[in-house]
Design an enzyme around this catalytic site. Structure first.
Site, PDB file in Angstrom:
ATOM      1  N   CYS A  95       0.832  -1.202   0.000  1.00 44.71           N
ATOM      2  CA  CYS A  95       0.000   0.000   0.000  1.00 44.71           C
ATOM      3  C   CYS A  95       0.868   1.253   0.000  1.00 44.71           C
ATOM      4  CB  CYS A  95      -0.922  -0.004   1.204  1.00 44.71           C
ATOM      5  SG  CYS A  95      -2.034   1.414   1.238  1.00 44.71           S
ATOM      6  N   ASN A 206      -1.219  -9.821  -9.252  1.00 47.26           N
ATOM      7  CA  ASN A 206      -2.289  -8.842  -9.072  1.00 47.26           C
ATOM      8  C   ASN A 206      -1.956  -7.619  -9.920  1.00 47.26           C
ATOM      9  OD1 ASN A 206      -2.897  -6.340  -6.669  1.00 47.26           O
ATOM     10  ND2 ASN A 206      -4.537  -7.398  -7.722  1.00 47.26           N
ATOM     11  N   GLY A 228      -8.996  -7.321  -8.405  1.00 52.93           N
ATOM     12  CA  GLY A 228      -9.362  -6.248  -7.499  1.00 52.93           C
ATOM     13  C   GLY A 228     -10.601  -5.517  -7.951  1.00 52.93           C
TER      14      GLY A 228
END
Length: 335
Positions: A95, A206, A228
């Site tokens: 993040c 991802n 996602g």
């Protein structure tokens, strides 16, 4: 959690993958692993645990994602999460938000691979669950070959059970968190090279994956795929995961059945005082591509926020949508 040879998951997404969202997603897929929003070690240790960590048993398999960089605190938080019944503990090393950087966790930990290894080792020693990591391929001016290798070496030595790689760099200076999800270029081959170099480590990818065909293409090279935003904005893709990836019938046939299956949960939460919009905000992507989908979204967005809104509000919204068997054939302008 028993990790299979091939796995698909829905990414942890702040403000999105809360317990209501996960319950809806589980109604549409048995085989997809679900993740919580990231929760910090401080919140787990000192905050309202039931509100932060509580989930419905039907959500299994469900993993909790922790944010932190202190091995002792991560171990304590992992034990608490284990007691709540989670199937996996995941460490956030990806993040890029300012708040995360200020707390010395998230993507900035790509610069401290030895510390990440210490964090993984501490959690492995504290719990018997799989301990996994989600990271980027690097941050800022790092060389992605060296940075990702260094992180992987450290966590593998610590006993990490699985690595999910968001196949972009994170730019901690100059890009917002939102921009970091789109602007840094995707580098899927970097993740493929990592897997080839470490065949014994389960590796998932991802970033930017939008279709089942793309998932299948990645699974030719890797063990897992994490989707996602497409799962949030077009949740019917989860029906296709069970059917087209695993060759199994999904729990419901379509979005209409998903809504019907969701109604008892909504009714129970309404009775507890939860507002309708808190749950239906996760349903706006249902019916994408069907005639009437825009009117459905508009109805839910405006009416579900009103005091006293209940199941009839949801049913009135769904009534706008055509039950045509082939939504793909509908003209886009009426969606």
């Amino acid at each position: 959690m028993k990790h299979t040879a091939i796995f698909v998951s829905v990414a942890p997404m702040m403000d999105w993958t809360d317990r209501h969202c996960r319950y809806l997603h589980r109604l549409m897929t048995r085989r997809t692993r679900l993740y919580t929003e990231m929760v910090t070690t401080g919140a787990v240790i000192h905050g309202p645990r039931e509100r932060l960590l509580g989930f419905d048993p039907s959500e299994h398999p469900v993993a909790v994602q922790l944010g932190g960089s202190d091995p002792k605190e991560l171990a304590q938080a992992a034990r608490i999460c284990t007691d709540f019944g989670y199937d996996e503990i995941n460490l956030n090393v990806g993040c890029p938000s300012d708040r995360v950087q200020d707390g010395r966790f998230g993507a900035c930990l790509m610069r401290e691979p030895m510390l990440v290894g210490e964090c993984v080792a501490a959690m492995k020693a504290a719990v018997n669950l799989p301990v996994t990591v989600k990271c980027r391929i690097g941050v800022d001016d790092q060389d992605t070959e060296a940075a990702l290798d260094a992180l992987t070496d450290s966590i593998v030595a610590a006993g990490c059970d699985e690595l999910t790689v968001h196949a972009r760099k994170a730019w901690l200076q100059g890009l917002s968190p939102k921009e970091n999800r789109d602007i840094p270029p995707l580098d899927y081959p970097r993740v493929y090279r990592l897997k080839r170099a470490r065949p014994g480590l389960p590796v998932a990818i991802n970033g930017g994956i939008k279709t089942v065909d793309e998932m299948k293409a990645h699974l030719d090279h890797l063990d897992g795929v994490m989707i996602g935003r497409v799962a949030y904005h077009e949740p019917e893709i989860l029906l296709a995961v069970d059917r087209d990836i695993f060759g199994e019938a999904p729990p419901v046939a379509d979005a209409f059945e998903a809504v019907e299956a969701f109604e008892p949960y909504i009714a129970a939460r309404l009775a507890e005082g939860t507002r309708l919009h808190t749950m239906t905000r996760h349903m706006l992507g249902l019916f994408t591509g069907r005639p009437g989908a825009r009117a459905y979204r508009r109805h839910l967005a405006t009416e579900a926020t009103k005091p006293g809104a209940g199941l009839q509000t949801l049913r009135d919204a769904v009534a706008h949508v055509s039950r045509a068997d082939n939504p793909a054939s509908a003209p886009a302008l009426v969606a």
